[in-house]
Design a protein around this motif. Structure first.
Motif, mmCIF file in Angstrom:
data_model
loop_
_atom_site.group_PDB
_atom_site.id
_atom_site.type_symbol
_atom_site.label_atom_id
_atom_site.label_comp_id
_atom_site.label_asym_id
_atom_site.label_seq_id
_atom_site.Cartn_x
_atom_site.Cartn_y
_atom_site.Cartn_z
ATOM 1 N N VAL A 85 6.637 0.968 5.208
ATOM 2 C CA VAL A 85 7.658 1.903 4.722
ATOM 3 C C VAL A 85 7.037 3.282 4.492
ATOM 4 O O VAL A 85 7.621 4.316 4.849
ATOM 5 C CB VAL A 85 8.295 1.355 3.423
ATOM 6 C CG1 VAL A 85 9.200 2.400 2.786
ATOM 7 C CG2 VAL A 85 9.065 0.075 3.716
ATOM 8 N N GLY A 86 5.852 3.277 3.901
ATOM 9 C CA GLY A 86 5.170 4.546 3.647
ATOM 10 C C GLY A 86 4.628 5.208 4.900
ATOM 11 O O GLY A 86 4.473 6.433 4.947
ATOM 12 N N ASN A 87 4.367 4.422 5.911
ATOM 13 C CA ASN A 87 3.846 5.006 7.153
ATOM 14 C C ASN A 87 4.888 5.862 7.858
ATOM 15 O O ASN A 87 4.534 6.800 8.591
ATOM 16 C CB ASN A 87 3.372 3.893 8.096
ATOM 17 C CG ASN A 87 2.139 3.168 7.558
ATOM 18 O OD1 ASN A 87 1.400 3.711 6.740
ATOM 19 N ND2 ASN A 87 1.936 1.938 8.002
ATOM 20 N N VAL A 88 6.169 5.533 7.664
ATOM 21 C CA VAL A 88 7.221 6.300 8.342
ATOM 22 C C VAL A 88 7.875 7.320 7.404
ATOM 23 O O VAL A 88 8.731 8.087 7.833
ATOM 24 C CB VAL A 88 8.290 5.367 8.955
ATOM 25 C CG1 VAL A 88 7.679 4.511 10.046
ATOM 26 C CG2 VAL A 88 8.964 4.496 7.902
ATOM 27 N N LYS A 89 7.485 7.323 6.136
ATOM 28 C CA LYS A 89 7.841 8.397 5.190
ATOM 29 C C LYS A 89 6.567 8.757 4.450
ATOM 30 O O LYS A 89 6.379 8.428 3.286
ATOM 31 C CB LYS A 89 8.936 7.958 4.216
ATOM 32 C CG LYS A 89 9.464 9.118 3.352
ATOM 33 C CD LYS A 89 10.730 8.725 2.596
ATOM 34 C CE LYS A 89 11.253 9.946 1.831
ATOM 35 N NZ LYS A 89 12.573 9.697 1.212
ATOM 36 N N VAL A 103 4.578 8.599 -2.195
ATOM 37 C CA VAL A 103 5.179 7.328 -1.782
ATOM 38 C C VAL A 103 4.083 6.332 -1.424
ATOM 39 O O VAL A 103 4.102 5.165 -1.853
ATOM 40 C CB VAL A 103 6.129 7.543 -0.587
ATOM 41 C CG1 VAL A 103 6.608 6.197 -0.030
ATOM 42 C CG2 VAL A 103 7.327 8.398 -0.993
ATOM 43 N N LYS A 104 3.105 6.789 -0.671
ATOM 44 C CA LYS A 104 2.037 5.893 -0.227
ATOM 45 C C LYS A 104 1.196 5.406 -1.404
ATOM 46 O O LYS A 104 0.824 4.222 -1.474
ATOM 47 C CB LYS A 104 1.168 6.606 0.812
ATOM 48 C CG LYS A 104 1.931 6.933 2.095
ATOM 49 C CD LYS A 104 1.120 7.791 3.046
ATOM 50 C CE LYS A 104 0.094 6.979 3.797
ATOM 51 N NZ LYS A 104 -0.547 7.764 4.881
ATOM 52 N N SER A 105 0.903 6.277 -2.348
ATOM 53 C CA SER A 105 0.089 5.860 -3.496
ATOM 54 C C SER A 105 0.847 4.881 -4.379
ATOM 55 O O SER A 105 0.268 3.929 -4.924
ATOM 56 C CB SER A 105 -0.370 7.079 -4.306
ATOM 57 O OG SER A 105 0.716 7.703 -4.962
#
Length: 509
Positions: free
Chosen positions: A241-245, A250-252
């Motif tokens: 999910v974080g890879n595409v946003k 978000v990633k952390s």
């Protein structure tokens, strides 16, 4: 006790952690020899201006709208005291000790940059106040962004005003004498330099950023416990999910959440319980992540301002020059602190929504208000009222102060930042958000009680046990305000974050 290593005020950057260690945890400070030399070189330039009778704002002229009035050399020293007297006009309850100390640290850092022309003796007098724990009494209200807080602080340097020494409120001269100090006699420009700059809003903002980091880490832990209690669907936390946003926040947040629920029996059993969860659960990475991105943006701005020279006029020794400028304008800090206030308001907002779901049996499939025998017990019904009220208050505090400028000084200062108001609003939202998160954590742990014998992850179970060591399970109605206060303290003093990080390593922000 082992003495703490002093923080060195030098030409290197001062960090937020260093400022907080002095202001909150009473670490002593010293000025580096390099900075002492730079302070002296700048003062030499001011002395040359006086010798030449050069027209320089605030040194040989009045200030503000009086800047066109020439001040004779024999009157310039008198002007410095008058600046403190006239500008020490704050009202209301006193600032907390740590905030006053933080402002003093920023005054020292600002004056040590070598662009103020103040005497070393005067800067060292501020250092002595901090290290001897002589804390001026500073009224909280009335500062548009600068001048007023510093004036109340500087009064104590000359034996005026009031200060706390060993917890006792004394007049300024008595406080100095009990600390083994004597009042200063201010020289030219020193009164103006002591009260100028963005140091008050920057100091309070730095404290706010430090506490915001703790809040954002805590919010991930608390939301993970609520996720478990509400039988959340973990697919929404897939790292893809974080890879595409790919916002960093978000990633952390995704990384934190996956670490926190790793190994949970609850998460494994209920991974397919719902097709998707409500947004207050499913959107934790996106909402918390946006708030983290805001925090990191604001942190960078605050640390830049902490290490800026914001006096007026500025002295440039290399060019033997004085420049009257607007570095004392706090727009960067005011705007950024308003932004951070909005972000933390959103953390409380989404937290309260999770509390609501935990207490609503139609959403949670847990007993109504998280208590057995709900017909005769109200359980956690009313703490949700409290959280809702605090969130509502936050929405008012989140209205920006920076856009509300009112002209002052007969129009000479016709646009001001209102940065101190921004900083004080931020502190209010921090307190409210800590309380809301405390209520959520209390409710989330109660929710876990009803899922036993299923176990959460080892890291979240450690937090559950930490909470239960202070706040027992609610089986029958009892007085709850003490429990809420305990939860607030556990969050405010970083216990929740420290305990979590002892298990999983440093959480990302």
């Amino acid at each position: 006790m082992i003495p703490k290593e002093p923080v060195v005020i030098s030409q290197k950057e001062l960090s937020i952690d260093e400022l907080v260690s002095i202001a909150r945890f009473d670490t002593p400070l010293i000025i580096s020899n390099e900075s002492k030399d730079i302070i002296q070189r700048s003062r030499d330039v001011v002395e040359s201006f006086l010798f030449e009778e050069k027209t320089v704002y605030g040194i040989t002229t009045g200030v503000g709208d009086n800047s066109t009035t020439k001040v004779k050399a024999e009157k310039s020293k008198h002007l410095q005291n008058n600046l403190l007297y006239s500008h020490a006009s704050g009202v209301g309850n006193p600032l907390e000790k740590e905030l006053v100390k933080a402002v003093m640290v920023m005054m020292i850092k600002n004056l040590s940059s070598g662009y103020s022309g103040i005497r070393l003796e005067t800067v060292e007098a501020l250092v002595n106040l901090i290290n001897l724990d002589i804390v001026p009494k500073v009224p909280r209200e009335g500062s548009p962004g600068y001048l007023i807080y510093q004036s109340h602080i500087a009064l104590v340097l000359i034996g005026e005003g009031e200060a706390y020494f060993q917890g006792e409120l004394l007049d300024g001269e008595t406080a100095l004498r009990k600390g083994g100090l004597t009042p200063l006699s201010l020289h030219e420009k020193e009164g103006l330099s002591l009260i100028n700059g963005t140091v008050d809003m920057t100091a309070i903002g730095a404290i706010g950023v430090y506490d915001a980091i703790n809040i954002l880490k805590t919010s991930d832990v608390v939301s993970a416990i609520s996720f478990e209690a509400l039988k959340g669907t973990r697919y929404a936390f897939d790292k893809k999910v974080g890879n595409v946003k790919p916002h960093q926040g978000v990633k952390s947040t995704l990384s934190n959440l996956n670490t926190l629920i790793s190994g949970s029996e609850i998460a494994e059993k209920y991974k397919d319980f719902r097709t998707q969860d409500a947004l207050s659960i499913r959107a934790v990475p996106q909402v918390h992540g946006a708030c983290k991105d805001t925090l990191n943006f604001v942190k960078q701005l605050v640390e830049t301002e902490m290490n800026s020279s914001t006096d007026n006029p500025l002295i440039f020794p290399a060019d033997n020059e004085s420049i009257s400028s607007a570095n004392c304008h706090g727009e960067s800090i005011a705007m950024s602190l308003d932004f951070l206030t909005i972000a933390l308001s959103e953390i409380a907002n989404i937290s309260e929504r999770r509390i609501f779901r935990l207490l609503s049996t139609e959403h949670s499939e847990l007993p109504p208000f998280l208590v057995e025998n709900s017909g005769i017990n109200s359980g956690y019904m009313i703490p949700q009222y409290v959280a809702a009220t605090l969130v509502s208050d936050n929405k008012r505090y989140a209205q920006p102060a920076v856009v509300d400028s009112i002209p002052t000084a007969a129009g000479q200062e016709d646009h001001i930042s209102m940065g101190t108001s921004s900083a004080l609003k931020l502190l209010n939202v921090i307190i409210n958000t800590q309380r809301v998160l405390g209520i959520e954590l209390m409710c989330g742990c109660q929710g876990l009680d009803f899922l036993k014998p299923l176990k959460t992850s080892s890291s979240l179970d450690y937090i559950y046990e930490t909470v239960r060591a202070h706040v027992p399970k609610l089986s029958d109605d009892r007085i709850l305000y003490n429990d809420i206060e305990k939860m607030e303290r556990m969050i405010k003093n970083e216990m929740i974050v420290n305990h979590t990080e002892s298990k999983v390593g440093t959480l990302s922000v």
